[in-house]
Structures are given as C-alpha cells and as structure tokens.
Design a protein around this motif. Structure first.
Motif, PDB file in Angstrom:
ATOM      1  N   GLY A 145     -20.394  -4.551 -29.198  1.00 42.69           N
ATOM      2  CA  GLY A 145     -19.856  -3.202 -28.910  1.00 42.69           C
ATOM      3  C   GLY A 145     -20.530  -2.249 -30.177  1.00 42.69           C
ATOM      4  O   GLY A 145     -21.059  -2.722 -31.078  1.00 42.69           O
ATOM      5  N   SER A 146     -20.075  -0.978 -29.728  1.00 38.32           N
ATOM      6  CA  SER A 146     -21.019   0.110 -30.539  1.00 38.32           C
ATOM      7  C   SER A 146     -20.014   0.260 -32.135  1.00 38.32           C
ATOM      8  O   SER A 146     -19.055  -0.387 -32.251  1.00 38.32           O
ATOM      9  CB  SER A 146     -20.882   1.333 -29.831  1.00 38.32           C
ATOM     10  OG  SER A 146     -19.725   1.775 -29.824  1.00 38.32           O
ATOM     11  N   GLY A 147     -20.520   1.167 -32.783  1.00 36.88           N
ATOM     12  CA  GLY A 147     -19.845   1.158 -34.253  1.00 36.88           C
ATOM     13  C   GLY A 147     -18.492   1.802 -33.794  1.00 36.88           C
ATOM     14  O   GLY A 147     -17.475   1.416 -34.717  1.00 36.88           O
ATOM     15  N   THR A 148     -18.029   2.209 -32.658  1.00 35.24           N
ATOM     16  CA  THR A 148     -16.760   2.744 -32.483  1.00 35.24           C
ATOM     17  C   THR A 148     -15.735   1.717 -32.027  1.00 35.24           C
ATOM     18  O   THR A 148     -14.512   1.625 -32.519  1.00 35.24           O
ATOM     19  CB  THR A 148     -16.774   3.751 -31.160  1.00 35.24           C
ATOM     20  OG1 THR A 148     -17.530   4.866 -31.368  1.00 35.24           O
ATOM     21  CG2 THR A 148     -15.427   4.289 -30.615  1.00 35.24           C
ATOM     22  N   ALA A 149     -16.314   0.555 -31.578  1.00 31.66           N
ATOM     23  CA  ALA A 149     -15.800  -0.739 -31.194  1.00 31.66           C
ATOM     24  C   ALA A 149     -15.377  -1.252 -32.685  1.00 31.66           C
ATOM     25  O   ALA A 149     -14.201  -1.798 -32.743  1.00 31.66           O
ATOM     26  CB  ALA A 149     -16.495  -1.832 -30.541  1.00 31.66           C
TER      27      ALA A 149
ATOM     28  N   ALA B  22     -31.662  -1.460 -35.750  1.00 26.17           N
ATOM     29  CA  ALA B  22     -31.900  -2.641 -34.679  1.00 26.17           C
ATOM     30  C   ALA B  22     -31.274  -1.736 -33.305  1.00 26.17           C
ATOM     31  O   ALA B  22     -30.942  -0.741 -33.355  1.00 26.17           O
ATOM     32  CB  ALA B  22     -30.730  -3.666 -35.007  1.00 26.17           C
ATOM     33  N   PRO B  23     -31.117  -2.495 -32.401  1.00 27.45           N
ATOM     34  CA  PRO B  23     -30.910  -1.875 -30.958  1.00 27.45           C
ATOM     35  C   PRO B  23     -29.356  -1.456 -31.156  1.00 27.45           C
ATOM     36  O   PRO B  23     -28.613  -2.118 -31.772  1.00 27.45           O
ATOM     37  CB  PRO B  23     -31.345  -2.914 -29.855  1.00 27.45           C
ATOM     38  CG  PRO B  23     -31.998  -3.708 -30.688  1.00 27.45           C
ATOM     39  CD  PRO B  23     -31.693  -3.809 -31.861  1.00 27.45           C
ATOM     40  N   SER B  24     -29.040  -0.396 -30.202  1.00 28.16           N
ATOM     41  CA  SER B  24     -27.501  -0.024 -30.087  1.00 28.16           C
ATOM     42  C   SER B  24     -26.862  -1.175 -29.470  1.00 28.16           C
ATOM     43  O   SER B  24     -27.390  -1.913 -28.525  1.00 28.16           O
ATOM     44  CB  SER B  24     -27.619   1.198 -29.224  1.00 28.16           C
ATOM     45  OG  SER B  24     -28.144   2.325 -29.801  1.00 28.16           O
ATOM     46  N   GLY B  25     -25.588  -1.262 -29.537  1.00 28.63           N
ATOM     47  CA  GLY B  25     -24.645  -2.141 -28.846  1.00 28.63           C
ATOM     48  C   GLY B  25     -23.805  -3.256 -29.874  1.00 28.63           C
ATOM     49  O   GLY B  25     -23.137  -4.029 -29.141  1.00 28.63           O
ATOM     50  N   LEU B  26     -24.031  -3.126 -31.157  1.00 33.28           N
ATOM     51  CA  LEU B  26     -23.426  -4.042 -32.101  1.00 33.28           C
ATOM     52  C   LEU B  26     -22.708  -3.465 -33.257  1.00 33.28           C
ATOM     53  O   LEU B  26     -23.288  -2.517 -33.544  1.00 33.28           O
ATOM     54  CB  LEU B  26     -24.523  -5.125 -32.678  1.00 33.28           C
ATOM     55  CG  LEU B  26     -25.087  -6.056 -31.599  1.00 33.28           C
ATOM     56  CD1 LEU B  26     -26.091  -7.005 -32.408  1.00 33.28           C
ATOM     57  CD2 LEU B  26     -24.184  -7.007 -30.866  1.00 33.28           C
ATOM     58  N   ALA B  27     -21.574  -3.715 -33.489  1.00 32.36           N
ATOM     59  CA  ALA B  27     -21.013  -3.470 -34.677  1.00 32.36           C
ATOM     60  C   ALA B  27     -20.707  -4.518 -35.711  1.00 32.36           C
ATOM     61  O   ALA B  27     -20.411  -5.793 -35.103  1.00 32.36           O
ATOM     62  CB  ALA B  27     -19.802  -2.757 -34.408  1.00 32.36           C
ATOM     63  N   ALA B  28     -20.613  -4.557 -36.951  1.00 37.18           N
ATOM     64  CA  ALA B  28     -20.317  -5.578 -38.004  1.00 37.18           C
ATOM     65  C   ALA B  28     -19.294  -5.047 -38.753  1.00 37.18           C
ATOM     66  O   ALA B  28     -18.999  -3.829 -39.134  1.00 37.18           O
ATOM     67  CB  ALA B  28     -21.423  -5.993 -38.930  1.00 37.18           C
TER      68      ALA B  28
END
Length: 377
Positions: free
Chosen positions: A61-65, A191-197
């Motif tokens: 999920g994005s940073g918003t997630a 990195a590509p969009s679509g991950l959050a840590a």
C-alpha cells in the motif's frame, strides 16, 4: 533514454535500472525462503534508514496506507494532537479525525508549527501526536526532535510521517522518541510506488487498540513477521518487494551517511540556483524548522504562470511539481530525492532557467553556474 521523462518531483522518482530488472523476474512463492530472505534483508536496511532498533514491517500500500495503519492501530478512540503546516499534515489530521478525537493545530502552509499549542494540547490530555517530518507540499522540514520530546514529557505516543525524509535525510527515530514512523517506497528510497514501511516502538505495541482494521492490522504483520522465514499476513505485491529489496541494497552500498550528504548537496545546489535567479524560497523558518533537503519549494515570480514555467520544462523532457490546493500557481517545486545526482540537477536547473527567461521573469541570474559551484566544491 531519450523517450523517458526525467522525474524531478517529490515522488515518484526515477527508478534505477537494477531495481527495474529485479522486478522483471519470474514469480516466486511469497511463503518461501527466497521471499523471506528479501524481506529480512529489506528490514535490516530500513532500520538504518529509520534510525531505529524497533521492529519494521512492509505493507503493500502507499505511504498513506502506512499513515492510516499507524493511527488506526494506536490512536482509535484516543485524543490526538495534529499539527498541520501543509497538505500531508492535513491528510494525517483527516486520518486522525477518522479514528480518534483529533485537535488540529494549524499554521499557514510553509510556516512553523506551533510547538506551544502542541504542548498545550498534551497538557490537556492528548495521548498521541501526529506530525509530518518533511512537508513536501511546502518544502519545510519540521522539528521531529522537539515534538518527540514534548510527547515523551507527557507520556504520549508520537506518530511521525517520514514518507519523504526516511532514506534521504537524517532520521533518528529512536533518539527523537518516535513511536511509529512511516516511509513510502517511491520517495527517497527510489523504489516503485505501492509499498509503505512502518517502524513500531515497544511503547506503541503496549498501547495497541483492540478494534483494529483487518488489512492494516499491524499485530497481524508482527505475527507473520516473527516467522522464519519472514512473511506478510496477506499476499504481498511481490515484484514491488523485490524492487524495494534491490533499492535498499543500493542504499546499503552507498551508506546512509553518504546518501544523506548527497541529498543535502543536491538540495543546496538547487537553493543556490534559486538565489541566483533572484527568486524566493517559499517556507518561512524559525530556529527549529529548516528547508527540506529532498524538495525545494519556490515562490512563482510575478508575471510567470505555472503552465508557462512547468510546460516549458516538460517539453524539454523533465517534470517538476507545482503547488497543491490553494498554492496552485503560486509556487513550483523541484525534487532532489532518490538516486539523483549532479547531471540530473544541472539538467533540471538549466531547463527551469530557460523557462523563467522565456516566460518573462525579470533579472534571472545564472542559477546553473551557482549550482555547479556547489556541486563541484
């Protein structure tokens, strides 16, 4: 490549070739040892990026997630103090209002947050403080250390959006007393969009709420992450994970100290160009706020339109950002995050300088030369 645009935005940023190649491989079992090894290696580097010894988990999920996970797991039903001085602080406020009793501590975008008001809210019983560390909508770096100290003084949790600072600027989550910190994959990590840590402190785990979301349940991520090999609770975006793992391998090779220094040098070069052009930086600072080191926000000169400036730059194969919401047409923003170095910075500044002059800006000096002096020092 000639047909590829150069993205000099505050995210997404250009993705290194190694990262793109990593995503092109055949599918792998996300419950197998190869995925687990990539996950574990990623967490190891992310801890350095966050400046933490705390547990770190990666969400598809994005940073918003990541922002929502932080508030939903630890702030539901609680009193929350939310300082806002830009678009993403406003987004974090809206998330806090969705889950808790959030008090907005609002400043004009690009001006310092009101630390006295934060302290007052904490004195009145706030159990959590949310803050965006690097507010890219306005190009301002907010005082995480000071806010963290206030939160600890009043035994409140501190949730810090580090979406656009982690991996590019100094972040010391443990030293600053950050309980939950978030980063997005497509910003400084390149990195590509679509991950959050998300990095979570033990204090936060002790205060996790019972009524948690399903997909963003961080307790579920903790349980799956404790397995050997590491897993995610639900099917992850495997190609994005592999791309992120490669981008983090690049960060490890560069070293965080060198990476931070490079980001600061790039942003210093952009600010030198802005000064030579005779333009003004957008943020207003005080002793504890600073200019962002991953994006530079500039006031649009009189008589120059956003379409004329950014349109000209775009025709030259480069994209920079405009203002958001009420700042549309009033500022433009040049990103300096990720894998960018002197060639990309100089090309962008040359295009912007040309656009300023052709759009009729007055007395535009040689910002390219000024930036080159910084980069060659």
């Amino acid at each position: 490549m000639e047909n590829e645009r150069l993205l000099m935005l505050p995210g997404p940023v250009p993705v290194p070739e190694r990262v793109r190649q990593a995503m092109m491989r055949q599918a792998i079992n996300h419950r197998g040892p190869e995925f687990g090894a990539a996950y574990e290696a990623s967490v190891d580097v992310l801890k350095d990026c966050f400046g933490t010894e705390n547990e770190v988990y990666i969400i598809s999920g994005s940073g918003t997630a990541g922002m929502e996970a932080a508030v939903a797991n630890f702030g539901r039903g609680k009193k929350i103090a939310s300082p806002v001085n830009g678009k993403f602080g406003d987004r974090l406020l809206k998330i806090a209002q969705r889950y808790g009793d959030a008090t907005a501590i609002e400043s004009e975008w690009g001006t310092p947050i009101d630390l006295d008001a934060v302290a007052e809210s904490l004195e009145n019983g706030a159990e959590m403080v949310t803050m965006v560390h690097n507010e890219t909508s306005a190009g301002i770096l907010n005082p995480a250390k000071e806010v963290g100290a206030l939160a600890r003084k009043h035994d409140a949790l501190f949730v810090m959006d580090g979406v656009t600072s982690v991996g590019g600027d100094e972040v010391l989550a443990d030293d600053w007393g950050v309980d939950v910190a978030i980063v997005g994959s497509q910003k400084c990590l390149a990195a590509p969009s679509g991950l959050a840590a998300v990095a979570v402190s033990e204090r936060a785990w002790e205060r996790i709420v019972e009524d948690r979301p399903f997909y963003l349940d961080l307790a579920a991520y903790r349980k799956s992450g404790s397995k050997s090999p590491m897993e995610t609770p639900y099917t992850p975006a495997v190609p994005l994970f592999l791309g992120l793992a490669e981008s983090l391998a690049i960060i490890r090779e560069e070293g965080m100290a060198a990476r931070i220094a490079r980001h600061r040098r790039m942003s210093s070069a952009v600010r030198a160009a802005v000064s030579a052009w005779g333009l003004d930086l957008f943020p207003t600072l005080d002793a504890v706020h600073a200019y962002s080191n991953t994006v530079t926000a500039v006031r649009m000169p009189e008589g120059v339109t956003d379409s004329a400036l950014r349109g000209t730059v775009k025709r030259m194969g480069i994209e920079i950002a405009g203002g958001q919401d009420h700042l549309k047409g009033n500022i433009f923003r040049i990103g300096s995050m990720g894998a960018v170095s002197a060639p990309e910075i100089l090309a962008t500044l040359a295009a912007v300088q040309h656009a300023l002059r052709t759009a009729g800006a007055k007395d535009v000096g040689d910002g390219v030369e000024a930036a080159a002096g910084v980069l060659d020092a």
